[in-house]
Design a protein around this motif. Structure first.
Motif, mmCIF file in Angstrom:
data_model
loop_
_atom_site.group_PDB
_atom_site.id
_atom_site.type_symbol
_atom_site.label_atom_id
_atom_site.label_comp_id
_atom_site.label_asym_id
_atom_site.label_seq_id
_atom_site.Cartn_x
_atom_site.Cartn_y
_atom_site.Cartn_z
ATOM 1 N N LEU A 290 0.887 -1.173 0.000
ATOM 2 C CA LEU A 290 0.000 0.000 0.000
ATOM 3 C C LEU A 290 0.919 1.216 0.000
ATOM 4 O O LEU A 290 1.698 1.414 0.937
ATOM 5 C CB LEU A 290 -0.903 -0.004 1.233
ATOM 6 N N ILE A 291 0.848 1.986 -1.054
ATOM 7 C CA ILE A 291 1.716 3.159 -1.182
ATOM 8 C C ILE A 291 0.832 4.390 -1.327
ATOM 9 O O ILE A 291 -0.099 4.408 -2.139
ATOM 10 C CB ILE A 291 2.654 3.017 -2.407
ATOM 11 N N ARG A 292 1.152 5.371 -0.541
ATOM 12 C CA ARG A 292 0.372 6.618 -0.593
ATOM 13 C C ARG A 292 1.353 7.771 -0.754
ATOM 14 O O ARG A 292 1.804 8.384 0.222
ATOM 15 C CB ARG A 292 -0.445 6.763 0.694
ATOM 16 N N PRO A 293 1.727 8.059 -1.991
ATOM 17 C CA PRO A 293 2.715 9.114 -2.227
ATOM 18 C C PRO A 293 2.129 10.517 -2.208
ATOM 19 O O PRO A 293 2.877 11.483 -2.174
ATOM 20 C CB PRO A 293 3.269 8.768 -3.608
ATOM 21 N N SER A 294 0.814 10.616 -2.277
ATOM 22 C CA SER A 294 0.196 11.935 -2.175
ATOM 23 C C SER A 294 -1.218 11.746 -1.650
ATOM 24 O O SER A 294 -1.711 10.619 -1.533
ATOM 25 C CB SER A 294 0.177 12.647 -3.534
ATOM 26 N N GLU A 295 -1.844 12.871 -1.350
ATOM 27 C CA GLU A 295 -3.191 12.778 -0.777
ATOM 28 C C GLU A 295 -4.201 12.172 -1.741
ATOM 29 O O GLU A 295 -5.215 11.642 -1.321
ATOM 30 C CB GLU A 295 -3.676 14.178 -0.372
ATOM 31 N N VAL A 296 -3.926 12.265 -3.039
ATOM 32 C CA VAL A 296 -4.922 11.801 -4.003
ATOM 33 C C VAL A 296 -4.476 10.552 -4.754
ATOM 34 O O VAL A 296 -5.165 10.107 -5.660
ATOM 35 C CB VAL A 296 -5.248 12.921 -5.024
ATOM 36 N N SER A 297 -3.345 10.021 -4.413
ATOM 37 C CA SER A 297 -2.900 8.825 -5.130
ATOM 38 C C SER A 297 -2.623 7.687 -4.143
ATOM 39 O O SER A 297 -2.058 7.900 -3.070
ATOM 40 C CB SER A 297 -1.650 9.120 -5.963
ATOM 41 N N THR A 298 -3.056 6.536 -4.521
ATOM 42 C CA THR A 298 -2.883 5.339 -3.693
ATOM 43 C C THR A 298 -2.596 4.162 -4.601
ATOM 44 O O THR A 298 -3.269 3.964 -5.618
ATOM 45 C CB THR A 298 -4.167 5.042 -2.893
ATOM 46 N N ILE A 299 -1.607 3.408 -4.230
ATOM 47 C CA ILE A 299 -1.269 2.194 -4.983
ATOM 48 C C ILE A 299 -1.441 1.012 -4.048
ATOM 49 O O ILE A 299 -0.812 0.955 -2.987
ATOM 50 C CB ILE A 299 0.160 2.237 -5.528
#
Lengths: 321, 882
Positions: free
Chosen positions: B479-488
């Motif tokens: 689970l990667i959350r590099p920004s407030e609007v992007s999630t992998i």
């Protein structure tokens, strides 16, 4: 205890044999060595664009590692090569135009969709060749740019991300990833175009913003560029489009100082390129110069000589009041 | 195909049942009569064997009184014993019926009665059987080697006593008297003490090695392996094997061992007969093989016995300990990396067990969950990593002829992270609630269960039946959350199961011929699934749902004869047939190994030649960060993917010029075809999207190729008093090419090392143990650019500078040199023997270059960036015998 004579003889024999074996293995193993002064090779660069009647190409040569390689190409340009471009069976000689390695034809060259072409350059006893087919023209039917109202919190990078494949060699004394929390505007751009019916091609879509600054929102998590088979560029959402219309959504980031900072007004180039598989391989492998060189389709040389269809649009992006 | 499976299973069941039903026909006979009428002796045989005897009374009445002492299962031999002093003989007319007839010869004129001399070789202290022990009869100049159950048999010897020498590396040689025709014997060997005060030079080492037929085999006892230096500070099999010539530890993601220039996946790792597909932990720092849990470990390099196959390069065959039959014993140890415990002992007279557990504990010390709070926001960061192993074995011996064992191994790695991106050694800077973070929940490992029945059906037949289930699974959750609007988010699973059964039969045909044959069936199941969602922005969402499944059936049959035409010669021809359902591949692979005692006791020579085939390939998607980060996938051969094949030849000499010194030299050459070579050796994970987990997409990153490896190895070992020295030198090359990639000439493989020199010296006294070890070798190959050029793009204003690398692996990293120092002290801890050991890894602090990167960006010249290996690391271990 006395030993049999033959035992002592064997020991003497082996006493000589073993050192000889050591020397033999040492010599046999050998080692690799890099060619100290490899010959200079032709580097060809030509993007023959469908519909363009005045194509040009650029020739240069490889340079030793320790030789200067200015960004303007000085010192590596080839200005004395014999170059021929054959399109649909008609040969067009290309001659140098200035001293920068640029070659042009003296007559118009018809680059029509589905035209077959072949390229040949001779220099210093070397011959470099390439061939291909020109794709149908491509046009950006429409595009849409989405700008968020406010910047979002995002991770910004200012150096190389830690490579998790190299755990054994982590620099334990730093363990620094070069990442920091910051703020950025993620700009979404959606492109639409129409796929030709004739045959399958590859497309490269690219967003190229003109932004000044240091840190950047990692492209790793965004998608400012993609190379894919045109048939795979499916519409992201139902109702967006139907085949043969194709679509792609790209994202790029614009870092800002804080959560209240406005979006810097900037321009972005939207590019859509249609090409064949050699071009796709070239485009997909030119993003990491320190690790590898782009895949070439030039026999007897390096570089890329390919046929493409191109459409670009430059858009000014600013925050809507 | 189903018919094939059914037939194979039926054959296995029939063979196994034949073994189980044999006790009725192989009843133990104890005939002990002295100077009795023949009729009385015959009645004794008749009663014990349950046979019908037909004879004329006048013949029996006229016979003299007889004496006979016979123990065994052979009815004919028992009758021959009884009739040995008469002019009668027994002829079997049908099953269970014998007729006595006059021979016309006197007893003295008949050939001597023959019988087998058989027995088990065991450890005197624990009762553990010793596979691979050497049994030598000086009077006959003949010997044999115990099988995996510790059993030996020298058949068809004239009945009577023989002086026998039994030896095993690490144990004191025993001279004993065994009787041909007597019941199955048991020979117990005393382990040699390691302390200087009691170190004894075994002057007959070469006699033992004279009996080993295969070249290239490494059969170092686990006790000696434990003494070899290890990076982790604790005894580890892979680390120990690195001190043997031609063996290297592969990279952290490649995993496993590189043996004589082969690929890591060209090795077969066996644990109690079952394959282990991922036998390493902690990114290949340690192996899953805890040396204390094994009674024997054999590493076959190139020359495998016919019973082993399915790989091109090496076979590691490890047998877990059955458990002490004499007393409860245990080991507890704590190193910087892990804590471990081994317990073994008898449950009843016939039942013993061994249980071992190991776990790393850094997560327990440093903490794996870190609650943080800032500005009223709470979060829990995670930094969990541990690996573990659990081994267990129970062995039941209802009689000397039966042994049943059940083995279990389970182990794996668990990586659990939730961290912000801005990592550094300044923990305080990132121990705060993280809005932007990455989470990894990866775990991977092996599990296997193996059941084995070893059965001595008669003095000449030994049947081993094994059934196993062995699995490898990997689970990667991200689970990667590099920004407030992007999630992998990504969920990736890989599973591989092997279900197998095999029967191995040892037939001691004669003193000159020992035949081993067997049948092995197995079912391979491969599954992988990927479920991912890449949300780069509110509308740029990509969903990936893929799965891949493959099934294959493999059948193998083999036969091998160990032929001893003369005391100096031993020749071992063998043949192995295999059928693989994927692609309907079938191969018949012959092997031939030979040993010649050039000067008995001083010099022996060995040579081997053979063909191998491998139906499975281990591959990874080399382009993506989304999956295949810690796991790897095995791909079965099919219509499109040919099995890899190889040919090998090896030969060597072993010399013992002095009683305490052994020298060895061995050369080898191997060629392999249809191996899979990456299309782009320089490819590394560089994005989220990969080719997908479809087998075809994965295979798109590889091309078929060929390889060749050759080399010469030198080995010197010395044991003199308190000193032990081991020095090895390996000179050789390992190269490959793929014509599909346009490669005309061979180029060095990833782990090609032309020259490697390793040495360890140890001195051991009653209290102190110290050792110094060093490794010097050529650096690993690296791809060195030969020129620079600039090339533009249609969308770019300025050209980009690139490096031209015309050849892969055309250069080398700087020479690798490392020296380790270890210091141990023995003492008593609460009455238990204990040892504390300090290991200084890289004691000279030399920062070896482990990889190198070239940056073409500068206008003049190329910037070189080196990645360095570990600096000096102090490591410790506390070891207690319970």
């Amino acid at each position: 205890m006395d030993q049999p004579v033959h035992t002592r003889a064997w020991r003497r024999f082996l006493g000589c044999l073993l050192p000889a074996l050591v020397l033999a293995t040492w010599a046999m193993a050998g080692c690799d060595s890099v060619a100290p002064d490899p010959p200079e090779r032709i580097v060809a660069e030509a993007f023959l664009t469908t519909g363009d009647s005045t194509p040009h190409l650029r020739l240069s040569r490889t340079r030793p590692l320790d030789a200067p390689l200015p960004s303007d190409g000085a010192g590596s340009a080839l200005t004395d090569a014999t170059v021929t471009l054959t399109v649909d069976g008609t040969a067009y000689p290309f001659t140098p135009a200035g001293g920068t390695g640029r070659y042009t034809a003296s007559t118009a060259v018809p680059l029509q969709p589905e035209s077959r072409f072949s390229f040949e350059a001779q220099w210093n006893g070397q011959t470099a060749t390439a061939e291909g087919t020109l794709p149908p023209p491509v046009t950006l039917d429409s595009f849409r740019v989405n700008v968020p109202e406010a910047p979002i919190q995002a991770v910004l990078f200012d150096s190389v991300f830690v490579d998790p494949t190299q755990l054994d060699s982590l620099q334990l004394d730093s363990l620094r990833t070069g990442a920091a929390d910051g703020f950025a505007y993620p700009i979404e751009v959606q492109l639409w175009w129409t796929e030709p019916a004739e045959r399958a091609y590859w497309v490269r879509t690219r967003l190229r913003p003109a932004i000044a600054g240091g840190s950047s929102l990692g492209d790793f998590f965004l998608r400012p560029e993609q190379v894919q088979q045109e048939a795979d560029a499916a519409c992201p959402a139902a109702g967006d489009c139907l085949p043969p219309v194709r679509s792609w959504i790209g994202v790029y980031g614009v870092p800002v100082d804080d959560s209240n900072a406005p979006l810097p007004s900037h321009s972005v180039q939207l590019a859509l390129i249609r090409g064949d598989e050699p071009y796709a391989r070239f485009a997909a492998t030119r993003d990491d110069p320190s690790r590898r060189e782009p895949v070439s389709n030039v026999e007897g040389g390096l570089g890329i000589v390919t046929g493409i269809a191109l459409d670009t649009v430059r858009v000014q992006v600013s925050q809507t009041p | 195909m189903r018919l094939w499976c059914l037939c194979a299973v039926l054959v296995l069941l029939l063979v196994g049942l034949a073994g189980l039903s044999a006790p009725a026909a192989a009843q133990e006979l104890h005939i002990d009569v002295s100077d009795v009428p023949l009729r009385t002796a015959l009645a004794e045989v008749q009663q014990q064997a349950g046979i019908n005897l037909v004879f004329a009374d006048r013949l029996v009445e006229a016979a003299p009184h007889v004496s006979c002492h016979y123990c065994g299962t052979d009815v004919a031999a028992a009758l021959a014993c009884v009739l040995s002093e008469t002019n009668l003989q027994a002829n079997e007319t049908r099953s269970g019926q014998y007729v006595l007839v006059a021979t016309g010869e006197s007893a003295a004129e008949r050939p001597a009665l023959r019988a087998a001399m058989a027995g088990f070789v065991t450890d005197a202290a624990s009762g553990e059987v010793l596979p691979g022990a050497h049994v030598y009869v000086p009077a006959l100049e003949r010997g044999t080697v115990t099988n995996e159950a510790g059993y030996f048999a020298l058949p068809a010897l004239p009945v009577g006593p023989y002086r026998v020498r039994v030896s095993y590396v690490g144990y004191a040689t025993a001279d004993t008297l065994l009787t041909a025709g007597a019941p199955v014997a048991s020979v117990a060997l005393q382990a040699r003490e390691m302390q200087a005060a009691t170190v004894q030079v075994d002057a007959r080492r070469s006699e033992r090695s004279d009996l080993a037929v295969l070249p290239g085999v490494v059969s170092t006892p686990t006790r000696e392996l434990e003494q070899l230096p290890s990076f982790s500070g604790e005894s580890d099999l892979f680390q120990a094997l690195q001190w043997m010539p031609g063996i290297q530890r592969a990279g952290e993601l490649t995993g496993g061992l590189v043996v004589r220039g082969g690929q890591s996946d060209h090795n077969l790792y066996l644990l109690d007969g079952a394959p282990v597909y991922h036998p390493w932990h902690a990114f290949n720092i340690v192996s899953t093989f805890q040396t204390e849990t094994f009674k024997s470990i054999d590493l076959y390099r190139d020359a495998f016995p016919a019973e082993h196959g399915g790989r091109l390069s090496a076979v590691l065959d490890a047998e877990m300990r059955d458990g002490s039959r004499t007393e409860m014993r245990g080991i507890a140890a704590l190193s910087l990396l892990s804590g471990r415990i081994v317990l073994e002992g008898p449950v009843t007279e016939n039942l013993s067990f061994m249980v071992a557990a190991r776990r790393s504990y850094i997560d327990q010390v440093a903490g794996s969950r870190h609650p943080v709070e800032q500005g009223g926001v709470r979060d829990t960061l995670r930094t969990g990593y541990f690996f573990y192993d659990l081994s267990a074995k129970a062995t039941y011996r209802p009689s000397t002829r039966h042994r049943l064992s059940l083995s279990y191994y389970g182990g794996g790695d668990n990586l659990d992270l939730r961290l912000p991106f801005d990592l550094s050694l300044d923990f305080s800077s990132w121990l705060r609630p993280a809005d932007l973070f990455f989470e990894l929940d990866h775990n991977w490992g092996n599990q296997l269960v193996s059941a084995r029945h070893q059965y001595l059906s008669s003095d000449r037949f030994f049947v081993t039946t094994t059934a196993y289930a062995s699995g490898y699974r990997a689970r990667e959750r991200s689970l990667i959350r590099p920004s407030e609007v992007s999630t992998i988010t990504s969920a990736y699973d890989v599973a591989l199961w092997d279900l197998g059964a095999k029967v191995d039969v040892d037939f001691y045909a004669s003193l000159d011929h020992q035949v081993r044959m067997g049948l092995h069936v197995r079912r391979h199941l491969f599954d992988s699934t990927l479920d991912a969602e890449l949300q780069r922005s509110p509308r740029a969402v990509e969903t990936i749902m893929e799965d891949s499944e493959a099934r294959a059936f493999e059948l193998t049959a083999y036969a091998q004869d160990t032929w001893t035409p003369s005391p100096r010669w031993t020749i071992q021809p063998g043949v192995r047939f295999s059928y693989f359902s994927g692609g309907q591949h079938a191969h018949l692979r012959p092997r031939l190994n030979a040993r010649y005692a050039v000067v008995p006791g001083l010099l022996s020579a060995r040579a081997g030649v053979g063909l191998h085939v491998q139906y499975l390939h281990r591959l990874r998607d080399r382009s993506t960060f989304l999956y295949d980060l810690v796991s790897s996938r095995w791909i079965p051969s099919d219509e499109d993917v040919r099995p890899s094949t190889s040919r090998h030849v090896s030969a060597g000499l072993e010399l013992q010029p002095l009683p305490w010194l052994t020298l060895g030299v061995e050369g080898y050459a191997r060629t392999a075809q249809d191996i899979l070579i990456p299309r782009d050796e320089l490819q590394r994970p560089d994005g989220l999207n990969g080719g997908g987990i479809d087998t075809g997409a994965l295979l798109g990153q590889y091309e078929p190729g060929e390889s060749r490896a050759y080399g010469l190895e030198l080995l010197a070992t010395a044991e003199l008093g308190a000193w032990r020295l081991r020095a090895t030198y390996h000179g050789g090359r390992s190269k490959s090419r793929s014509r599909a990639l346009g490669e005309e000439s061979f180029r060095p493989t990833r782990f090609d090392v032309p020259r490697a020199l390793r040495a360890t010296v140890q001195r051991e006294t009653n209290r102190w143990v110290w050792g110094l070890s060093t490794e010097w070798r050529n650096g690993y190959p690296t791809t060195v650019p030969e020129a620079r050029f600039s090339l533009g793009d249609v969308l770019d204003d300025e050209p980009t500078r690139f490096l031209h690398r015309p050849e892969v692996n055309n250069g080398r990293l700087p020479t690798y040199w490392r020296t380790d120092l270890s210091l141990g002290y023995r003492f008593g801890l609460l009455g238990a023997p204990a040892r504390v050991q300090l290991n200084l890894f890289n004691v000279l602090g030399r920062r070896n270059v482990v990889s190198r990167q070239y940056d073409p960006a500068p206008e003049a010249g190329v910037a070189v960036q080196n990645r360095l290996g570990f600096p000096l690391l102090p490591l410790f271990e506390l070891h207690i015998e319970l």
